[in-house]
Design a protein around this motif. Structure first.
Motif, PDB file in Angstrom:
ATOM      1  N   LEU A  56       0.033  -7.249  -0.955  1.00  0.00           N
ATOM      2  CA  LEU A  56       0.783  -6.201  -0.245  1.00  0.00           C
ATOM      3  C   LEU A  56       2.189  -6.026  -0.443  1.00  0.00           C
ATOM      4  O   LEU A  56       2.921  -5.037   0.242  1.00  0.00           O
ATOM      5  N   GLN A  57       2.609  -6.932  -1.143  1.00  0.00           N
ATOM      6  CA  GLN A  57       4.264  -6.641  -1.415  1.00  0.00           C
ATOM      7  C   GLN A  57       4.759  -5.505  -2.215  1.00  0.00           C
ATOM      8  O   GLN A  57       3.904  -5.297  -3.265  1.00  0.00           O
ATOM      9  N   PRO A  58       5.607  -4.978  -2.136  1.00  0.00           N
ATOM     10  CA  PRO A  58       6.119  -3.951  -2.996  1.00  0.00           C
ATOM     11  C   PRO A  58       6.454  -4.131  -4.342  1.00  0.00           C
ATOM     12  O   PRO A  58       7.835  -4.263  -4.650  1.00  0.00           O
ATOM     13  N   GLU A  59       5.736  -4.384  -5.355  1.00  0.00           N
ATOM     14  CA  GLU A  59       5.962  -4.908  -6.626  1.00  0.00           C
ATOM     15  C   GLU A  59       6.540  -3.823  -7.439  1.00  0.00           C
ATOM     16  O   GLU A  59       7.488  -4.153  -8.279  1.00  0.00           O
ATOM     17  N   TYR A  60       6.352  -2.607  -7.132  1.00  0.00           N
ATOM     18  CA  TYR A  60       6.881  -1.521  -7.772  1.00  0.00           C
ATOM     19  C   TYR A  60       8.364  -1.375  -7.816  1.00  0.00           C
ATOM     20  O   TYR A  60       9.040  -0.965  -8.674  1.00  0.00           O
ATOM     21  N   ARG A  61       9.028  -2.185  -6.854  1.00  0.00           N
ATOM     22  CA  ARG A  61      10.498  -2.220  -6.535  1.00  0.00           C
ATOM     23  C   ARG A  61      11.250  -3.211  -7.498  1.00  0.00           C
ATOM     24  O   ARG A  61      12.261  -3.291  -7.849  1.00  0.00           O
ATOM     25  N   ASN A  62      10.482  -3.887  -8.417  1.00  0.00           N
ATOM     26  CA  ASN A  62      10.884  -4.952  -9.426  1.00  0.00           C
ATOM     27  C   ASN A  62      11.534  -4.379 -10.695  1.00  0.00           C
ATOM     28  O   ASN A  62      11.949  -5.110 -11.296  1.00  0.00           O
ATOM     29  N   GLY A  63      10.982  -3.064 -11.041  1.00  0.00           N
ATOM     30  CA  GLY A  63      11.448  -2.478 -12.055  1.00  0.00           C
ATOM     31  C   GLY A  63      11.880  -1.119 -11.739  1.00  0.00           C
ATOM     32  O   GLY A  63      12.407  -0.613 -10.900  1.00  0.00           O
ATOM     33  N   VAL A  64      11.904  -0.227 -12.841  1.00  0.00           N
ATOM     34  CA  VAL A  64      12.503   1.246 -13.036  1.00  0.00           C
ATOM     35  C   VAL A  64      11.661   1.965 -12.102  1.00  0.00           C
ATOM     36  O   VAL A  64      10.319   1.995 -12.209  1.00  0.00           O
ATOM     37  N   TRP A  65      12.172   2.875 -11.205  1.00  0.00           N
ATOM     38  CA  TRP A  65      11.203   3.625  -9.986  1.00  0.00           C
ATOM     39  C   TRP A  65      11.972   4.618  -9.505  1.00  0.00           C
ATOM     40  O   TRP A  65      13.025   4.755  -9.699  1.00  0.00           O
ATOM     41  N   VAL A  66      11.353   5.672  -9.015  1.00  0.00           N
ATOM     42  CA  VAL A  66      11.815   6.762  -8.603  1.00  0.00           C
ATOM     43  C   VAL A  66      12.748   6.326  -7.281  1.00  0.00           C
ATOM     44  O   VAL A  66      11.911   5.466  -6.610  1.00  0.00           O
ATOM     45  N   PRO A  67      13.590   6.878  -6.952  1.00  0.00           N
ATOM     46  CA  PRO A  67      14.589   6.457  -5.809  1.00  0.00           C
ATOM     47  C   PRO A  67      13.861   6.834  -4.431  1.00  0.00           C
ATOM     48  O   PRO A  67      14.121   6.208  -3.279  1.00  0.00           O
TER      49      PRO A  67
END
Length: 706
Positions: A309-320
């Protein structure tokens, strides 16, 4: 699993079948309706107590009337008990019937939660370290890119491995559980590069979950279906959670239907089990969701459930943007699904689409509440939106929230003076399959329809702070210069889905491309291919992709400069490589283009398939009788339909497993022998016909009079 293919338009034949719904209310639902203190008030009306059930009926009716849904099933589980369950299906006559709670649906990419959970169970057992190289466990996994050695199980689960995306060939078959797609996984990946450094950013990748399926098998020593049965279904008492490789009564599957075909089709088998091959029911999906929320530590530890359930997507390039339908965890599409954050409630979701089935699972892990919404026809986006509305109504009904916040309203944008510095964002942009010239003129950008027409074509005007706003005020466009060196066009939109609600999405639409000068002889070779179509030769004739033949054709389209073809970068006369490095969704399912010639015929290799040039397709024999022989080199043979045969009736004697598909001049299917259960079709002028079967099959064809 796949991106949804809209077989129906929103106003389809299903809209003609809108009848009154009669859905069952479970005993648990009738007992709901608590205040914020958890006490049932004496003054609550029956309508208030059954508000969630009424909302569910409303959503099902809207989906069946306007969105091509022919069967829908839903369930809410609260504190371990099913408190709401129901649904509707159409019979062969088009009449609505209550659906059985045991009716099974393909759940598409919600299947990814099962293979993710299986992987994490093996992590709990100390058999997998999710941050060690995948090659530790699958030593024969190799790619044509040395960076593959950096890929870890975690990167597969959070979509950041850098894989091209998906190999769909022969994955979606009618009444056929052929495993060749999975069997060829390592071979296909062995020929492929990576599109980014592993871990650089997350973008949806189905092949990663195929690899997780293989990982579970290698580490556990069991077949994947067996592992699920022994470690998920049996402990939870699931009797209707199966894969195409399991033995069960196929009549339990919810029928899949197409407009114009009176009877249900053969069962759909998504033969990519870890990616999208699980069948289940809404009630059993909500029971499995308790595992994902850490409520069954005997199966999956609370620590592993929380890690997912952790926000893995925040570890790389992502929309702000912080409000978004996408935000990957491990397996999950979003671990902070809106609008639940507006109520200080953590929500996670996973959606799934095969060709014909669509699903959504939403869980509130801190409240032990979940909803599953599954359909035949439609889209997971629609199901997620409908499920969100029902769940909010249930939270209000039970006093967990006081009120449902009103929908946001939007105003026509007020144009501002655009600084000259924004002009630099004009130019050539690309995404998977296409290039697009973006022109910023007089502070405006004209854009085509986006997100499968859910965002209409319109003009966007400059409204300050580097952003442009659409005519309806619902969508904002901007440009981000990201840390990986790429410039992206960013889209943030509150997408309106009439009758079912809105969906908040933020994503990168396209990536700015550099000029790509091409040597003269190579440029000439590609110019000769401009506008030419290539047709897949190795897709089995019982594939559901013949319903949507655009998947099985590639028409070469060059940008104005001639440096890019179908969004790929031309490197020489016969090769073009993917350049799309777009996070979130639009950079998924990338491909290279590789041409070769044999016997004077040009072939194309792309996305794991072999395609033949339209130049090699001959007219079907115009005499009364002929024989079509399936060659050993491919599953099918394509033919043109000349004008002289228009209106004639074709009849074919079909060996077992053989068939044909007929398309009109616009590529629309008008005769599908496998789907329709018919060996005859009327030939359209200027169309095409494709015959398929096993190597060496002989199909006897006769042509009747007009």
């Amino acid at each position: 699993m796949t991106q949804p293919i809209n077989v129906w338009k929103k106003t389809s034949t299903a809209a003609l079948l809108a009848l009154l719904l009669a859905l069952p209310v479970t005993e648990g639902a009738q007992a709901s309706g608590q205040t914020e203190t958890g006490q049932t008030t004496l003054t609550q009306t029956v309508e208030q107590k059954n508000a969630a059930q009424a909302k569910a009926k409303e959503m099902v009716e809207a989906l069946m009337a306007n969105y091509g849904v022919t069967g829908a099933q839903y369930a809410i589980r609260d504190g371990g008990k099913v408190v709401l369950s129901g649904g509707t299906t159409l019979d062969d006559s088009g009449n609505k019937q209550n659906i059985d709670a045991g009716s099974m649906f393909g759940i598409g990419s919600v299947s990814k939660m099962y293979v993710t959970a299986a992987t994490m169970m093996l992590v709990d057992d100390g058999k997998i370290d999710m941050d060690k190289p995948l090659t530790t466990y699958i030593p024969d996994f190799k790619m044509a890119d040395e960076r593959y050695k950096q890929i870890t199980p975690r990167m597969l689960m959070n979509h950041s491995a850098g894989l091209y995306g998906s190999h769909y060939k022969n994955s979606m078959l009618l009444g056929d559980n052929d495993t060749q797609n999975y069997d060829q996984l390592l071979s296909n990946l062995g020929k492929q590069r990576l599109k980014s450094d592993p871990g650089e950013y997350s973008v949806y990748a189905n092949d990663g979950f195929q690899l997780l399926e293989l990982l579970v098998e290698r580490v556990s020593g069991m077949g994947y279906s067996e592992y699920l049965q022994k470690n998920v279904s049996e402990p939870l008492g699931l009797t209707s959670t199966k894969t195409p490789l399991d033995t069960f009564d196929r009549s339990q599957l919810e029928p899949i239907r197409l407009p114009g075909i009176p009877n249900a089709l053969l069962p759909e088998n998504a033969n990519i089990l870890g990616t999208g091959g699980v069948y289940s029911t809404a009630e059993e999906m909500t029971l499995f969701s308790e595992v994902l929320s850490g409520k069954h530590p005997e199966l999956l530890s609370a620590a592993s459930a929380e890690a997912m359930l952790q926000p893995e997507y925040r570890n790389g390039v992502w929309v702000p943007d912080t409000k978004n339908a996408f935000g990957y965890g491990l397996g999950w599409d979003s671990v902070d699904l809106e609008p639940f954050g507006d109520y200080n409630i953590r929500a996670a979701t996973k959606g799934g689409d095969t060709i014909m089935y669509h699903s959504a699972l939403i869980t509130l892990p801190d409240h032990d509440i979940s909803i599953a919404f599954v359909t035949s026809g439609g889209s997971s986006v629609f199901n997620t939106t409908a499920g969100t509305d029902i769940l909010l109504e249930y939270l209000k009904q039970t006093g967990k929230i006081t009120n449902i916040l009103p929908e946001q309203t939007f105003q026509k944008p007020v144009k501002q003076t655009m600084p000259a510095s924004m002009d630099k964002y004009s130019g050539l942009y690309g995404t998977v399959g296409e290039t697009r010239t973006v022109k910023i003129e007089n502070g405006e950008i004209k854009m085509p329809a986006l997100m499968s027409d859910m965002i209409p074509a319109q003009a966007y005007v400059y409204t300050g702070d580097g952003e442009f706003t659409s005519e309806d005020g619902r969508t904002v466009l901007g440009f981000d210069e990201q840390t990986n060196g790429h410039t992206y066009m960013r889209i943030s939109s509150d997408i309106e889905l009439p009758s079912i609600g809105t969906s908040r999405m933020a994503f990168y639409e396209v990536q700015k491309l550099d000029a790509n000068p091409v040597e003269a002889s190579a440029a000439e070779a590609w110019k000769q291919r401009e506008g030419k179509a290539y047709y897949a030769l190795d897709e089995k004739i019982n594939s559901l992709f013949y319903i949507a033949p655009s998947v099985l054709t590639k028409t070469i389209k060059l940008d104005a400069s001639g440096g890019y073809a179908n969004g790929t970068k031309i490197v020489d006369a016969d090769h073009a490589v993917n350049v799309a490095e777009i996070p979130v969704m639009n950079g998924r399912d990338t491909f290279d283009l590789d041409f070769s010639r044999q016997g004077g015929i040009e072939y194309l290799q792309a996305d794991g398939r072999t395609y033949v040039s339209e130049d090699a397709i001959q007219p079907i024999y115009a005499g009364h009788a002929s024989v079509v022989t399936i060659p050993a080199s491919g599953s099918v043979r394509w033919f043109d339909i000349p004008a002289s045969l228009a209106g004639k009736t074709l009849t074919a004697e079909l060996p077992e497993g053989a068939g044909f598909a007929v398309y009109d001049a616009n590529g629309a299917p008008v005769g599908l022998s496998v789907a329709m259960g018919s060996n005859t079709a009327v030939l359209p002028e200027g169309g095409k016909i494709v015959f398929g079967g096993a190597a060496g099959d002989m199909l006897k064809v006769t042509l009747g009079s007009k």
